[in-house]
Design a protein around this motif. Structure first.
Motif, PDB file in Angstrom:
ATOM      1  N   TYR A 187       0.829  -1.246   0.090  1.00  0.00           N
ATOM      2  CA  TYR A 187      -0.008  -0.083  -0.061  1.00  0.00           C
ATOM      3  C   TYR A 187       0.825   1.182   0.041  1.00  0.00           C
ATOM      4  N   GLN A 188       0.760   2.240  -0.819  1.00  0.00           N
ATOM      5  CA  GLN A 188       1.302   3.545  -1.073  1.00  0.00           C
ATOM      6  C   GLN A 188       2.893   3.460  -1.221  1.00  0.00           C
ATOM      7  N   TRP A 189       3.169   2.265  -2.022  1.00  0.00           N
ATOM      8  CA  TRP A 189       4.543   1.921  -2.617  1.00  0.00           C
ATOM      9  C   TRP A 189       5.176   3.291  -3.296  1.00  0.00           C
ATOM     10  N   GLN A 190       4.278   3.714  -4.124  1.00  0.00           N
ATOM     11  CA  GLN A 190       4.540   4.972  -5.007  1.00  0.00           C
ATOM     12  C   GLN A 190       4.932   6.240  -4.203  1.00  0.00           C
ATOM     13  N   LYS A 191       4.322   6.270  -3.089  1.00  0.00           N
ATOM     14  CA  LYS A 191       4.504   7.524  -2.399  1.00  0.00           C
ATOM     15  C   LYS A 191       5.941   7.328  -1.503  1.00  0.00           C
ATOM     16  N   LEU A 192       6.210   6.443  -1.280  1.00  0.00           N
ATOM     17  CA  LEU A 192       7.584   6.118  -0.584  1.00  0.00           C
ATOM     18  C   LEU A 192       8.655   6.243  -1.699  1.00  0.00           C
ATOM     19  N   LEU A 193       8.417   5.794  -2.837  1.00  0.00           N
ATOM     20  CA  LEU A 193       9.321   5.998  -4.059  1.00  0.00           C
ATOM     21  C   LEU A 193       9.438   7.564  -4.178  1.00  0.00           C
ATOM     22  N   GLU A 194       8.438   8.106  -4.366  1.00  0.00           N
ATOM     23  CA  GLU A 194       8.486   9.571  -4.555  1.00  0.00           C
ATOM     24  C   GLU A 194       9.078  10.508  -3.695  1.00  0.00           C
ATOM     25  N   SER A 195       9.253  10.022  -2.331  1.00  0.00           N
ATOM     26  CA  SER A 195       9.828  10.716  -1.384  1.00  0.00           C
ATOM     27  C   SER A 195      11.346  10.434  -1.232  1.00  0.00           C
ATOM     28  N   ASN A 196      11.820   9.411  -2.041  1.00  0.00           N
ATOM     29  CA  ASN A 196      13.194   8.873  -1.665  1.00  0.00           C
ATOM     30  C   ASN A 196      13.704   8.738  -3.044  1.00  0.00           C
ATOM     31  N   ARG A 197      13.871   9.654  -3.857  1.00  0.00           N
ATOM     32  CA  ARG A 197      14.242   9.688  -5.435  1.00  0.00           C
ATOM     33  C   ARG A 197      15.806   9.396  -5.276  1.00  0.00           C
ATOM     34  N   LYS A 198      16.358  10.264  -4.611  1.00  0.00           N
ATOM     35  CA  LYS A 198      18.077  10.038  -4.377  1.00  0.00           C
ATOM     36  C   LYS A 198      18.358   8.574  -4.147  1.00  0.00           C
ATOM     37  N   MET A 199      17.624   8.051  -3.012  1.00  0.00           N
ATOM     38  CA  MET A 199      17.920   6.608  -2.619  1.00  0.00           C
ATOM     39  C   MET A 199      17.430   5.443  -3.521  1.00  0.00           C
TER      40      MET A 199
END
Length: 161
Positions: A115-127
């Motif tokens: 759930y909400q994996w996209q949001k986690l990815l968007e907030s951690n672009r450098k990582m």
């Protein structure tokens, strides 16, 4: 304990367990506590034996090239540790997750994001970019592509979210 899951054609998930012997230098009488859902803390005498863990994992996934899988796990977890200092639980969790992931991808099994994996990815672009750089070489070795939702899963394990 290794958790190995397979998605069946019916959409159900089959889960199998295998004991990792020699992973920790823990007294044998403490293993029932580990397996029985003990909520306290059990002291481990030494740091985990990562070689034994990797050996156990490569035995679990015997249809994958063991040398490639070993190199993948060692190189990837070492690289991830340079991004964020990983504790023992994170290292073990990542090794188990990554091995199962490669196995599922090689066998073209269904990959479901959380759930909400996209949001986690968007907030951690450098990582995300750093993780993709680490994984890139192994995509050609295993002839797979690591999906975005799994990059997010790796970030989730690394950041303990």
């Amino acid at each position: 304990m290794i958790l190995k899951s397979h998605f069946l054609s019916s959409g159900r998930c089959r889960v199998t367990f295998g004991l990792i012997l020699g992973l920790f230098n823990t007294e044998i009488d403490k293993f029932p506590l580990l397996l029985g859902g003990f909520e306290g803390e059990i002291k481990v005498k030494k740091r985990p034996n990562y070689s034994a863990l990797i050996r156990s994992i490569t035995e679990q996934y015997s249809d994958l090239d063991s040398d490639d899988l070993k190199e993948f796990l060692q190189t990837t977890v070492s690289g991830l540790n340079k991004i964020i200092r990983l504790d023992t639980d994170q290292r073990i969790g990542l090794m188990m997750h990554l091995a199962a992931l490669v196995n599922r991808l090689v066998h073209e099994e269904k990959i479901a994001g959380f759930y909400q994996w996209q949001k986690l990815l968007e907030s951690n672009r450098k990582m995300e970019a750093q993780i993709r750089q680490i994984l890139n070489r192994f995509e050609s070795i295993f002839r797979i592509h690591f999906p975005d939702c799994e990059i997010a899963s790796i970030i989730k394990i690394m950041k303990k979210v």
